[in-house]
Design a protein around this motif. Structure first.
Motif, PDB file in Angstrom:
ATOM      1  N   UNK A 216       6.814  13.502  -2.803  1.00 39.98           N
ATOM      2  CA  UNK A 216       7.404  14.757  -2.576  1.00 39.98           C
ATOM      3  C   UNK A 216       6.538  15.801  -3.427  1.00 39.98           C
ATOM      4  N   UNK A 217       5.759  16.511  -2.920  1.00 39.76           N
ATOM      5  CA  UNK A 217       4.897  17.545  -3.668  1.00 39.76           C
ATOM      6  C   UNK A 217       5.740  18.521  -4.240  1.00 39.76           C
ATOM      7  N   UNK A 218       7.014  18.613  -4.243  1.00 35.34           N
ATOM      8  CA  UNK A 218       7.991  19.354  -4.852  1.00 35.34           C
ATOM      9  C   UNK A 218       8.430  18.639  -6.264  1.00 35.34           C
ATOM     10  N   UNK A 219       8.281  17.466  -6.140  1.00 35.07           N
ATOM     11  CA  UNK A 219       8.533  16.659  -7.444  1.00 35.07           C
ATOM     12  C   UNK A 219       7.823  17.332  -8.825  1.00 35.07           C
ATOM     13  N   UNK A 220       8.674  17.380  -9.703  1.00 32.41           N
ATOM     14  CA  UNK A 220       7.928  17.812 -11.039  1.00 32.41           C
ATOM     15  C   UNK A 220       6.568  16.831 -11.340  1.00 32.41           C
ATOM     16  N   UNK A 221       6.845  15.630 -11.260  1.00 28.65           N
ATOM     17  CA  UNK A 221       5.732  14.651 -11.233  1.00 28.65           C
ATOM     18  C   UNK A 221       5.249  14.088 -10.144  1.00 28.65           C
ATOM     19  N   UNK A 222       4.344  14.340  -9.778  1.00 26.85           N
ATOM     20  CA  UNK A 222       3.843  13.924  -8.055  1.00 26.85           C
ATOM     21  C   UNK A 222       2.355  13.472  -8.221  1.00 26.85           C
TER      22      UNK A 222
ATOM     23  N   UNK B 179       7.558  11.267  -7.877  1.00 27.19           N
ATOM     24  CA  UNK B 179       7.369  10.850  -6.429  1.00 27.19           C
ATOM     25  C   UNK B 179       5.950  11.264  -6.012  1.00 27.19           C
ATOM     26  N   UNK B 180       5.143  10.245  -5.590  1.00 23.61           N
ATOM     27  CA  UNK B 180       3.929  10.930  -4.946  1.00 23.61           C
ATOM     28  C   UNK B 180       4.192  11.536  -3.384  1.00 23.61           C
TER      29      UNK B 180
ATOM     30  N   UNK C  52       0.884  -1.291   0.047  1.00 20.26           N
ATOM     31  CA  UNK C  52       0.055   0.051   0.024  1.00 20.26           C
ATOM     32  C   UNK C  52       0.690   1.208   0.077  1.00 20.26           C
ATOM     33  N   UNK C  53       2.090   1.151   0.544  1.00 25.41           N
ATOM     34  CA  UNK C  53       2.825   2.544   0.474  1.00 25.41           C
ATOM     35  C   UNK C  53       3.628   2.812  -0.682  1.00 25.41           C
ATOM     36  N   UNK C  54       4.106   4.089  -0.728  1.00 21.20           N
ATOM     37  CA  UNK C  54       4.818   4.551  -1.943  1.00 21.20           C
ATOM     38  C   UNK C  54       5.792   5.480  -0.884  1.00 21.20           C
ATOM     39  N   UNK C  55       7.041   5.025  -1.077  1.00 18.46           N
ATOM     40  CA  UNK C  55       8.225   5.839  -0.437  1.00 18.46           C
ATOM     41  C   UNK C  55       9.118   6.304  -1.377  1.00 18.46           C
ATOM     42  N   UNK C  56       9.261   5.794  -2.386  1.00 11.61           N
ATOM     43  CA  UNK C  56      10.591   6.139  -3.109  1.00 11.61           C
ATOM     44  C   UNK C  56      10.263   7.228  -4.165  1.00 11.61           C
ATOM     45  N   UNK C  57      11.440   7.328  -5.050  1.00 13.87           N
ATOM     46  CA  UNK C  57      11.624   8.567  -6.156  1.00 13.87           C
ATOM     47  C   UNK C  57      12.313   7.970  -7.151  1.00 13.87           C
TER      48      UNK C  57
END
Length: 389
Positions: free
Chosen positions: A108-114, A105-106, A45-50
């Motif tokens: 990291x809101x600063x990621x261009x694709x989140x 990365x979901x 269920x979790x998403x922790x990476x980039x």
């Protein structure tokens, strides 16, 4: 105000202590319970990476639109990212490996694709260049997938984007000399042009050689994938015999390390102020990557100061690939002066680019010293120096 600052500081300390305590407990469990050393994941269920979602850009040497063995990754190419509504999101230049990276990365809101959605990736094609793969604009839809490294996946990767420079042939003709150039493709003449001072010709895509006749300036040159500068064509300077055995110096055997000053005696020549460098040795230098057309090493003028290669015994100076080391020096000019003893026999100015080399081909039959300099003392990159010994 002071109270608020103190509260924020206390909260930060508490959070740091809690993180350290949790890490300590995790490490203790790992030490105490070998069963978790290779545990099969049960909770997805979790998403922790980039990860980087990347556009790969390459120089398409054979202009066939496919990334092949003879093609080279390009550095410094601008790629822009837009969302599904056409809004600009981010921009990135391709790195030493040819990848323009956009962080996904979901968490990291600063990621261009989140967030899920459609994204458009647009490669900025440089002036005077074309896209052989015809895919400089590509769109992808990213959907959510819990348990994946970033929480977002696409059904397919972006396709490699091939670029090539429009090949132009330029040079000058000595006063009062009448000569012409034949453009060849697979042994057949496809065009003939009379030459005058300051000529500049666009070459057909299938052209693979040129022949210069008349005025005592007979020359033949196999064309490369890059723009070509012939310099001053003069009957006073004998040309390298087209049947001569040419020696290509690629600087790959100067060192196996990242950097070494070229020692005198290498390839039978004396060298001054020239260093051999691995193409990926210096971060952010587009010209060291794009100017490398064979092997993994290039040569450059140390600190951008004038440099020389020479020999007591005359040798033929056929050609060399010349590139500006940095995009910050795009349009820098190189001065190449060739001497035979104490006599200056050729002096040519070449406009440089960090995106691709210029194939400078004076084809001089006999020189003893060649001096290289740049107008503003930016580094000049050399590869595939061709001489006759």
């Amino acid at each position: 105000m002071i109270k608020a600052i103190l509260l924020v500081g206390i909260a930060a300390v508490v959070a740091a202590l809690a993180w350290r305590l949790a890490r300590s407990r995790r490490q203790a469990r790992l030490r105490e319970d070998p069963a978790n050393d290779y545990a099969v994941r049960r909770n997805w269920s979790g998403n922790h990476g980039k990860l980087n979602h990347s556009t790969f850009v390459y120089f398409d040497a054979d202009r066939d639109g496919r990334y092949g063995l003879g093609d080279r990754p390009m550095a410094g190419i601008m790629v822009r990212l837009h969302d599904g509504d056409g809004r600009f999101v981010a921009a990135a230049r391709s790195n030493r490996g040819g990848f323009a990276n956009f962080l996904a990365s979901t968490k990291r809101r600063a990621a261009p694709i989140h967030v899920p959605g459609s994204y458009r990736f647009t490669v900025s094609v440089p002036p005077g260049w074309r896209s052989s793969s015809a895919n400089e604009v590509q769109s992808q839809h990213l959907r959510p997938l819990p348990g994946s490294p970033t929480g977002l996946v696409s059904d397919a990767m972006l396709q490699p984007v091939g670029l090539f420079a429009i090949r132009r042939l330029s040079g000058r003709v000595a006063d009062g000399v009448s000569t012409s150039i034949s453009v060849m493709a697979k042994g057949q003449e496809v065009a003939v042009h009379p030459l005058s001072d300051g000529f500049r010709l666009d070459l057909p895509d299938d052209a693979d050689a040129i022949e210069i006749t008349g005025g005592g300036m007979e020359r033949r040159l196999a064309l490369s994938a890059y723009p070509t500068e012939l310099g001053l064509l003069s009957p006073e300077n004998a040309a390298v015999d087209s049947a001569a055995s040419l020696q290509a110096i690629g600087f790959d055997d100067v060192t196996t390390r990242g950097l070494r000053k070229v020692p005198s005696g290498y390839a039978g020549l004396t060298w001054f102020n020239l260093n051999a460098l691995a193409r990926d040795h210096t971060e952010g230098s587009e010209g060291y990557v794009n100017g490398n057309i064979s092997g993994d090493h290039v040569c450059y003028t140390s600190s951008g100061h004038p440099a020389e290669f020479s020999s007591d015994k005359p040798f033929g100076f056929h050609s060399v690939m010349l590139t500006a080391a940095w995009l910050k020096s795009e349009g820098e000019t190189a001065l190449v002066e060739s001497w035979l003893g104490d006599r200056l026999i050729a002096s040519d100015t070449i406009v440089l680019s960090a995106l691709a080399p210029v194939h400078y081909a004076p084809m001089l039959a006999a020189v003893t010293r060649v001096r290289l300099s740049t107008s503003h003392y930016w580094q000049l990159v050399l590869d595939d120096l061709v001489v006759v010994r």
